[in-house]
Design a protein around this motif. Sequence first.
Motif, mmCIF file in Angstrom:
data_model
loop_
_atom_site.group_PDB
_atom_site.id
_atom_site.type_symbol
_atom_site.label_atom_id
_atom_site.label_comp_id
_atom_site.label_asym_id
_atom_site.label_seq_id
_atom_site.Cartn_x
_atom_site.Cartn_y
_atom_site.Cartn_z
ATOM 1 N N PHE A 16 106.875 59.673 60.036
ATOM 2 C CA PHE A 16 105.867 60.210 60.898
ATOM 3 C C PHE A 16 105.717 59.424 62.163
ATOM 4 C CE2 PHE A 16 104.461 56.742 58.198
ATOM 5 C CZ PHE A 16 103.462 56.246 58.708
ATOM 6 N N ARG A 17 104.669 59.990 62.956
ATOM 7 C CA ARG A 17 104.181 59.052 64.127
ATOM 8 C C ARG A 17 102.659 59.361 64.304
ATOM 9 N NH1 ARG A 17 106.191 62.250 69.332
ATOM 10 N NH2 ARG A 17 105.091 64.263 69.114
ATOM 11 N N ARG A 18 102.045 58.446 64.679
ATOM 12 C CA ARG A 18 100.705 58.467 65.132
ATOM 13 C C ARG A 18 100.265 58.694 66.799
ATOM 14 N NH1 ARG A 18 97.873 55.977 60.373
ATOM 15 N NH2 ARG A 18 99.833 54.553 59.464
ATOM 16 N N LEU A 19 99.759 59.678 66.749
ATOM 17 C CA LEU A 19 99.124 60.024 68.164
ATOM 18 C C LEU A 19 97.463 60.180 68.236
ATOM 19 C CD1 LEU A 19 101.647 62.592 69.297
ATOM 20 C CD2 LEU A 19 101.704 60.254 69.968
ATOM 21 N N LYS A 20 96.994 59.252 68.923
ATOM 22 C CA LYS A 20 95.439 59.195 68.790
ATOM 23 C C LYS A 20 95.143 59.105 67.152
ATOM 24 C CE LYS A 20 95.268 61.350 73.107
ATOM 25 N NZ LYS A 20 95.097 62.658 73.835
ATOM 26 N N GLN A 21 94.209 60.138 66.751
ATOM 27 C CA GLN A 21 93.831 60.054 65.362
ATOM 28 C C GLN A 21 94.779 60.724 64.632
ATOM 29 O OE1 GLN A 21 91.604 57.783 64.163
ATOM 30 N NE2 GLN A 21 91.800 56.986 66.348
ATOM 31 N N ASN A 22 95.863 61.526 65.029
ATOM 32 C CA ASN A 22 96.741 62.436 64.250
ATOM 33 C C ASN A 22 97.946 61.871 63.868
ATOM 34 O OD1 ASN A 22 94.723 64.540 64.875
ATOM 35 N ND2 ASN A 22 95.815 64.961 66.906
ATOM 36 N N ILE A 23 98.346 62.364 62.450
ATOM 37 C CA ILE A 23 99.639 62.066 61.961
ATOM 38 C C ILE A 23 100.545 63.379 62.057
ATOM 39 C CG2 ILE A 23 100.907 61.485 59.937
ATOM 40 C CD1 ILE A 23 98.536 59.563 59.046
ATOM 41 N N GLU A 24 101.435 63.012 62.637
ATOM 42 C CA GLU A 24 102.509 64.340 62.909
ATOM 43 C C GLU A 24 103.976 63.883 62.035
ATOM 44 O OE1 GLU A 24 101.395 66.104 67.050
ATOM 45 O OE2 GLU A 24 103.252 64.700 67.215
ATOM 46 N N PHE A 25 104.500 64.845 61.612
ATOM 47 C CA PHE A 25 105.672 64.508 60.611
ATOM 48 C C PHE A 25 106.791 65.064 61.452
ATOM 49 C CE2 PHE A 25 102.328 64.549 57.580
ATOM 50 C CZ PHE A 25 102.818 63.377 56.955
ATOM 51 N N LEU A 26 107.977 64.763 61.284
ATOM 52 C CA LEU A 26 109.198 65.071 61.944
ATOM 53 C C LEU A 26 109.894 65.978 60.896
ATOM 54 C CD1 LEU A 26 111.343 65.073 64.193
ATOM 55 C CD2 LEU A 26 112.399 63.005 63.042
ATOM 56 N N LEU A 27 110.246 67.312 61.681
ATOM 57 C CA LEU A 27 111.057 68.103 60.601
ATOM 58 C C LEU A 27 112.356 68.664 61.724
ATOM 59 C CD1 LEU A 27 108.198 70.400 59.366
ATOM 60 C CD2 LEU A 27 109.412 68.525 58.126
ATOM 61 N N LEU A 28 113.398 68.826 60.784
ATOM 62 C CA LEU A 28 114.657 69.005 61.644
ATOM 63 C C LEU A 28 115.236 70.542 60.870
ATOM 64 C CD1 LEU A 28 116.557 65.771 60.860
ATOM 65 C CD2 LEU A 28 115.171 66.730 62.805
ATOM 66 N N GLN A 29 115.455 71.475 61.782
ATOM 67 C CA GLN A 29 116.090 72.791 61.263
ATOM 68 C C GLN A 29 117.556 72.756 61.405
ATOM 69 O OE1 GLN A 29 115.624 76.234 64.104
ATOM 70 N NE2 GLN A 29 114.805 77.436 62.123
ATOM 71 N N THR A 30 117.799 73.211 60.130
ATOM 72 C CA THR A 30 119.283 73.118 59.799
ATOM 73 C C THR A 30 120.086 74.267 60.943
ATOM 74 O OG1 THR A 30 119.261 74.669 58.049
ATOM 75 C CG2 THR A 30 119.113 72.140 57.435
ATOM 76 N N SER A 31 121.456 74.047 61.152
ATOM 77 C CA SER A 31 122.129 74.874 62.091
ATOM 78 C C SER A 31 123.165 75.609 60.897
ATOM 79 C CB SER A 31 122.927 74.295 62.830
ATOM 80 O OG SER A 31 123.739 73.010 62.111
ATOM 81 N N TYR A 32 122.720 75.357 59.589
ATOM 82 C CA TYR A 32 123.696 76.249 58.462
ATOM 83 C C TYR A 32 122.546 76.751 57.642
ATOM 84 C CZ TYR A 32 122.335 71.957 56.024
ATOM 85 O OH TYR A 32 121.790 71.111 55.296
ATOM 86 N N GLY A 33 123.272 77.704 56.734
ATOM 87 C CA GLY A 33 122.418 78.537 55.680
ATOM 88 C C GLY A 33 121.396 79.367 56.323
#
Length: 146
Positions: A16-33
Motif C-alpha cells: 500500500f501507499r499513502r497519498l494525502k489521507q488516502n490508502i491505496e493498494f497495489l493490484l497486478l493483473q495476470t497475463s495468464y488464465g
Amino acid sequence: MPNQMAALRACGFIVFRRLKQNIEFLLLQTSYGDHHWTPPKGHVDPGENDLDTAFRETEEEAGLKPDRLNVVDGFCHELRYTVRDRPKTTVYWLAELSTPETQVTLSHEHQDWCWLEVEKACRLVRYPDMQGALRDATAFLSAGTH
C-alpha cells in the motif's frame, strides 16, 4: 491409496501507499488464465523462508525492491483454497511503499497494474477471501498508528 500431491504454498505482500489521507493498494493483473487481479505473490522456492519469498516475488513481479518496502508489524493474513484439486495456502504481509511515487515495473506474468482505495480494489478482486484480506488490512491500518 491415491498419490497425495504436496500442498502448494505462496507468499506475498499487500503493498500500500499513502497519498494525502488516502490508502491505496497495489493490484497486478495476470497475463495468464482468467487475468485476475491480485497483490504480488508467488510460490516458495525450496530452502526459502516465507518472508524472503514475499520480498523476492514483489521485486520480480512489480519491480519493487525490498529497501522500498516497510513491513508493518502485526499483520499477517493467510488464505486457504484449492487450485486444480490441490490445497494451497497463500500468506500475505502488509508492506508500505516508502516512496509513493516509485514506479511499478511488471514482469511477463502480469499485463497491468493499478493503485486503488479498498472498495475499488475489492470490486476488481473477484475472490471474497482476497477482498476480506484487503478490508482486514484497511481496518488494521485504521486501528493503529501505522
